[in-house]
Design a protein around this motif. Sequence first.
Motif: not given
Length: 173
Positions: A16-19, A33-49, A55-60
Motif C-alpha cells: 500500500d502506497a509503496c512508491p 527473485l520472488v517478490v510478494h506485494v502485500v496489501s489491504n484489499g484490492a485497492r487497484g494496485i497494478r502489477l506486471p504479469e 500479489r497477496v491481498i489481506v483482510a482490511e
Amino acid sequence: MTDQGLQAPEIWVDGDACPVREEVFRVAGRLNLVVHVVSNGARGIRLPEAPWIRRVIVAEGADAADDWIAERIRGQDLCITADIPLASRCLERGARALAPNGRVWTTDNIGSALAGREVARHLREIGAATRGPAPMAAADRSRFLSALETEVQAAIRGVRGAAPTLWRPGLEF
C-alpha cells in the motif's frame, strides 16, 4: 536450495502506497527473485504479469498486511517498507529491511527510529503540529536502487556463503 538448507532470498513489499515497486520489480526480475506485494484489499494496485511477482491481498485492518509479512518473512529475505514497526519486526526475525527512500534499517538504528516515531505520535496526540515524511525525490529513488542492490546481494551472499553473483533458480551451491 543450498547446502545449508536455505532458499533464495525473497523480497516482501509493504504494497500500500509503496512508491518504489517498479524499481523492486526491475532488480528482482534481473536476479530472478520472488517478490510478494502485500496489501489491504484490492485497492487497484497494478502489477506486471510475471510468475515471480505474487500479489497477496489481506483482510482490511490497520496492521493486517504488516502482520502477514512479519509472520512469514525469513532470515534471508528483505522487506521494503516505510513502516518502522514492521521494519523492526522483520529485523527481529533476522531479515533485512529497507525504506523506500533508501534508508537501510538495522538493529543499530531501528530503536531510535521507533522512539522518534513514538515522540511524534505523542506530540500529535497533544495537538502539536508535526510534519509528515518528505516527498519522494529523484535522489531518494537513486539511493533506494543502490541500497536495494546492496541489500539483495548481501542476502544472496548470506544464503550462498560466497561472493555476490546473479541468483539463478535451480542453481545448487
